[in-house]
Motif scaffolding. Structure first.
Motif, PDB file in Angstrom:
ATOM      1  N   ARG A 101       0.836  -1.213   0.000  1.00  0.00           N
ATOM      2  CA  ARG A 101       0.000   0.000   0.000  1.00  0.00           C
ATOM      3  C   ARG A 101       0.866   1.257   0.000  1.00  0.00           C
ATOM      4  O   ARG A 101       0.552   2.234  -0.691  1.00  0.00           O
ATOM      5  N   VAL A 102       1.941   1.230   0.776  1.00  0.00           N
ATOM      6  CA  VAL A 102       2.855   2.375   0.799  1.00  0.00           C
ATOM      7  C   VAL A 102       3.511   2.526  -0.575  1.00  0.00           C
ATOM      8  O   VAL A 102       3.642   3.641  -1.105  1.00  0.00           O
ATOM      9  N   ALA A 103       3.923   1.409  -1.159  1.00  0.00           N
ATOM     10  CA  ALA A 103       4.556   1.456  -2.479  1.00  0.00           C
ATOM     11  C   ALA A 103       3.611   2.033  -3.519  1.00  0.00           C
ATOM     12  O   ALA A 103       4.012   2.822  -4.379  1.00  0.00           O
ATOM     13  N   ARG A 104       2.339   1.662  -3.440  1.00  0.00           N
ATOM     14  CA  ARG A 104       1.368   2.197  -4.392  1.00  0.00           C
ATOM     15  C   ARG A 104       1.218   3.711  -4.220  1.00  0.00           C
ATOM     16  O   ARG A 104       1.115   4.455  -5.196  1.00  0.00           O
ATOM     17  N   ALA A 105       1.212   4.161  -2.964  1.00  0.00           N
ATOM     18  CA  ALA A 105       1.116   5.609  -2.724  1.00  0.00           C
ATOM     19  C   ALA A 105       2.339   6.326  -3.274  1.00  0.00           C
ATOM     20  O   ALA A 105       2.230   7.408  -3.864  1.00  0.00           O
ATOM     21  N   LEU A 106       3.511   5.706  -3.116  1.00  0.00           N
ATOM     22  CA  LEU A 106       4.729   6.322  -3.647  1.00  0.00           C
ATOM     23  C   LEU A 106       4.693   6.398  -5.165  1.00  0.00           C
ATOM     24  O   LEU A 106       5.097   7.394  -5.771  1.00  0.00           O
ATOM     25  N   GLU A 107       4.211   5.342  -5.776  1.00  0.00           N
ATOM     26  CA  GLU A 107       4.143   5.311  -7.234  1.00  0.00           C
ATOM     27  C   GLU A 107       3.196   6.374  -7.779  1.00  0.00           C
ATOM     28  O   GLU A 107       3.379   6.870  -8.889  1.00  0.00           O
ATOM     29  N   SER A 108       2.204   6.737  -6.983  1.00  0.00           N
ATOM     30  CA  SER A 108       1.236   7.734  -7.451  1.00  0.00           C
ATOM     31  C   SER A 108       1.841   9.130  -7.529  1.00  0.00           C
ATOM     32  O   SER A 108       1.280  10.016  -8.173  1.00  0.00           O
ATOM     33  N   GLY A 109       2.978   9.344  -6.851  1.00  0.00           N
ATOM     34  CA  GLY A 109       3.629  10.650  -6.850  1.00  0.00           C
ATOM     35  C   GLY A 109       3.040  11.637  -5.865  1.00  0.00           C
ATOM     36  O   GLY A 109       3.466  12.797  -5.810  1.00  0.00           O
ATOM     37  N   VAL A 110       2.079  11.182  -5.044  1.00  0.00           N
ATOM     38  CA  VAL A 110       1.396  12.097  -4.139  1.00  0.00           C
ATOM     39  C   VAL A 110       2.330  12.674  -3.075  1.00  0.00           C
ATOM     40  O   VAL A 110       2.091  13.764  -2.545  1.00  0.00           O
ATOM     41  N   LEU A 111       3.417  11.954  -2.764  1.00  0.00           N
ATOM     42  CA  LEU A 111       4.346  12.424  -1.740  1.00  0.00           C
ATOM     43  C   LEU A 111       5.525  13.204  -2.304  1.00  0.00           C
ATOM     44  O   LEU A 111       6.384  13.651  -1.545  1.00  0.00           O
ATOM     45  N   ASP A 112       5.569  13.369  -3.581  1.00  0.00           N
ATOM     46  CA  ASP A 112       6.722  14.035  -4.185  1.00  0.00           C
ATOM     47  C   ASP A 112       6.725  15.541  -3.985  1.00  0.00           C
ATOM     48  O   ASP A 112       7.761  16.189  -4.084  1.00  0.00           O
ATOM     49  N   GLN A 113       5.554  16.114  -3.729  1.00  0.00           N
ATOM     50  CA  GLN A 113       5.447  17.553  -3.544  1.00  0.00           C
ATOM     51  C   GLN A 113       4.754  17.844  -2.220  1.00  0.00           C
ATOM     52  O   GLN A 113       3.863  17.093  -1.802  1.00  0.00           O
ATOM     53  N   PRO A 114       5.135  18.928  -1.551  1.00  0.00           N
ATOM     54  CA  PRO A 114       4.453  19.278  -0.300  1.00  0.00           C
ATOM     55  C   PRO A 114       3.019  19.710  -0.567  1.00  0.00           C
ATOM     56  O   PRO A 114       2.713  20.291  -1.611  1.00  0.00           O
ATOM     57  N   ASP A 115       2.145  19.415   0.383  1.00  0.00           N
ATOM     58  CA  ASP A 115       0.751  19.814   0.252  1.00  0.00           C
ATOM     59  C   ASP A 115       0.599  21.312   0.469  1.00  0.00           C
ATOM     60  O   ASP A 115       1.479  21.993   1.002  1.00  0.00           O
ATOM     61  N   ASP A 116      -0.557  21.799   0.090  1.00  0.00           N
ATOM     62  CA  ASP A 116      -1.015  23.096   0.564  1.00  0.00           C
ATOM     63  C   ASP A 116      -0.924  23.039   2.097  1.00  0.00           C
ATOM     64  O   ASP A 116      -1.420  22.090   2.720  1.00  0.00           O
ATOM     65  N   PRO A 117      -0.290  24.025   2.741  1.00  0.00           N
ATOM     66  CA  PRO A 117      -0.103  23.946   4.197  1.00  0.00           C
ATOM     67  C   PRO A 117      -1.399  23.875   4.988  1.00  0.00           C
ATOM     68  O   PRO A 117      -1.391  23.449   6.147  1.00  0.00           O
ATOM     69  N   ASP A 118      -2.508  24.264   4.371  1.00  0.00           N
ATOM     70  CA  ASP A 118      -3.789  24.217   5.071  1.00  0.00           C
ATOM     71  C   ASP A 118      -4.602  22.964   4.728  1.00  0.00           C
ATOM     72  O   ASP A 118      -5.678  22.760   5.304  1.00  0.00           O
ATOM     73  N   HIS A 119      -4.090  22.145   3.819  1.00  0.00           N
ATOM     74  CA  HIS A 119      -4.897  21.024   3.327  1.00  0.00           C
ATOM     75  C   HIS A 119      -5.263  20.045   4.432  1.00  0.00           C
ATOM     76  O   HIS A 119      -6.445  19.680   4.571  1.00  0.00           O
ATOM     77  N   GLU A 120      -4.283  19.594   5.201  1.00  0.00           N
ATOM     78  CA  GLU A 120      -4.563  18.573   6.209  1.00  0.00           C
ATOM     79  C   GLU A 120      -5.502  19.099   7.290  1.00  0.00           C
ATOM     80  O   GLU A 120      -6.361  18.367   7.783  1.00  0.00           O
ATOM     81  N   PHE A 121      -5.324  20.366   7.652  1.00  0.00           N
ATOM     82  CA  PHE A 121      -6.228  20.948   8.655  1.00  0.00           C
ATOM     83  C   PHE A 121      -7.648  21.006   8.115  1.00  0.00           C
ATOM     84  O   PHE A 121      -8.601  20.608   8.787  1.00  0.00           O
ATOM     85  N   ARG A 122      -7.786  21.479   6.904  1.00  0.00           N
ATOM     86  CA  ARG A 122      -9.118  21.587   6.301  1.00  0.00           C
ATOM     87  C   ARG A 122      -9.766  20.207   6.176  1.00  0.00           C
ATOM     88  O   ARG A 122     -10.946  20.029   6.507  1.00  0.00           O
ATOM     89  N   PHE A 123      -8.980  19.238   5.699  1.00  0.00           N
ATOM     90  CA  PHE A 123      -9.496  17.876   5.525  1.00  0.00           C
ATOM     91  C   PHE A 123      -9.935  17.287   6.873  1.00  0.00           C
ATOM     92  O   PHE A 123     -11.050  16.753   7.003  1.00  0.00           O
ATOM     93  N   GLY A 124      -9.074  17.375   7.874  1.00  0.00           N
ATOM     94  CA  GLY A 124      -9.401  16.792   9.166  1.00  0.00           C
ATOM     95  C   GLY A 124     -10.587  17.468   9.832  1.00  0.00           C
ATOM     96  O   GLY A 124     -11.459  16.798  10.417  1.00  0.00           O
ATOM     97  N   LEU A 125     -10.640  18.791   9.765  1.00  0.00           N
ATOM     98  CA  LEU A 125     -11.763  19.510  10.376  1.00  0.00           C
ATOM     99  C   LEU A 125     -13.076  19.144   9.705  1.00  0.00           C
ATOM    100  O   LEU A 125     -14.093  18.912  10.387  1.00  0.00           O
TER     101      LEU A 125
END
Length: 253
Positions: A213-237
């Motif tokens: 599962r981690v390998a699949r996430a890495l292959e997607s490229g989602v971790l290659d760039q930093p998120d919008d700094p507010d994304h995780e807060f907005r998502f979690g809230l």
């Protein structure tokens, strides 16, 4: 923080009573010009410039040009000073939203406002939680959170639980973001460089057979760039408030 006997029946220490405006100065040996507010302001200035760990009764006394013992006539101990510092830095909550604002928008505004306070005063995240709200501004923030839920069918206990849940999320996310930001800054690299290096390293370590599962996430490229700094807060809230909505629907039923 244990109450003291000379508390006027409130159960609060003299320093906290002064924060509520219930006493102006110590009963013995006051020094002209010295006050709880002056002590707290000096302590906040030290924390803001050097971090919470730099705050001590001796250091604050030095900043004010007084003896350390003179501070204890106003503030009983360092943990009490922390509580007063927190109240001063947090300040009053923002004005209430316009009449008719729904509970979700009200709590959303409340949460973002709290997050802004933490981001302006990162040292606040290092202050130990020593008890329930007992200072004017902390109670005002609690009141504001409860006000957002005033028109709902939740009982008072559930309202308190929702406010604690959302407030805990705000504090946790702010702390994690601050720690990650400090760690990235310490590398001397940009966030983009840090995330790219992390992705390369993890690809070497995360065997797809063992971590598919981690390998699949890495292959997607989602971790290659930093998120919008507010994304995780907005998502979690938003996900938290989705849960509150379900609770409200059950309460209405």
């Amino acid at each position: 923080m244990a109450p003291v006997e000379d508390s006027g029946g409130t159960g609060l220490t003299p320093g906290l009573e002064a924060a509520w405006g219930l006493r102006e100065r110590p009963s013995k040996g006051p020094r002209p010009g010295l006050s709880v507010h002056a002590i707290v302001d000096a302590a906040v200035a030290v924390a803001a410039s050097e971090g919470l760990s730099a705050v001590s009764m001796g250091r604050v006394a030095k900043e004010l040009g007084v003896s350390t013992m003179s501070l204890y006539r106003y503030v009983g101990a360092k943990d009490e000073l922390y509580v007063l510092m927190q109240d001063a830095a947090v300040g009053a909550p923002p004005p209430p939203p316009p009449p008719g604002t729904g509970w979700r928008e009200g709590l959303t505004r409340w949460a973002w406002a709290q997050r802004a306070v933490f981001r302006r005063n990162l040292w606040l995240l290092r202050v130990p939680i020593s008890g329930p709200p007992a200072t004017p501004n902390s109670v005002a923030w609690w009141e504001a959170g409860m006000e957002a839920l005033a028109g709902t069918a939740l009982d008072e206990g559930a309202k308190i639980s929702v406010v604690l849940l959302v407030g805990g999320f705000v504090r946790s996310e702010a702390g994690m973001t601050a720690d990650l930001g400090a760690a990235m800054a310490a590398t001397g690299e940009t966030p983009e460089q840090v995330m790219a290096r992390y992705g390369r390293t993890l690809r070497r370590l995360a065997d797809p057979e063992r971590y598919p599962r981690v390998a699949r996430a890495l292959e997607s490229g989602v971790l290659d760039q930093p998120d919008d700094p507010d994304h995780e807060f907005r998502f979690g809230l938003e996900r938290l408030l989705d849960g509150v909505r379900i609770l409200l629907e059950r309460s209405d039923g």
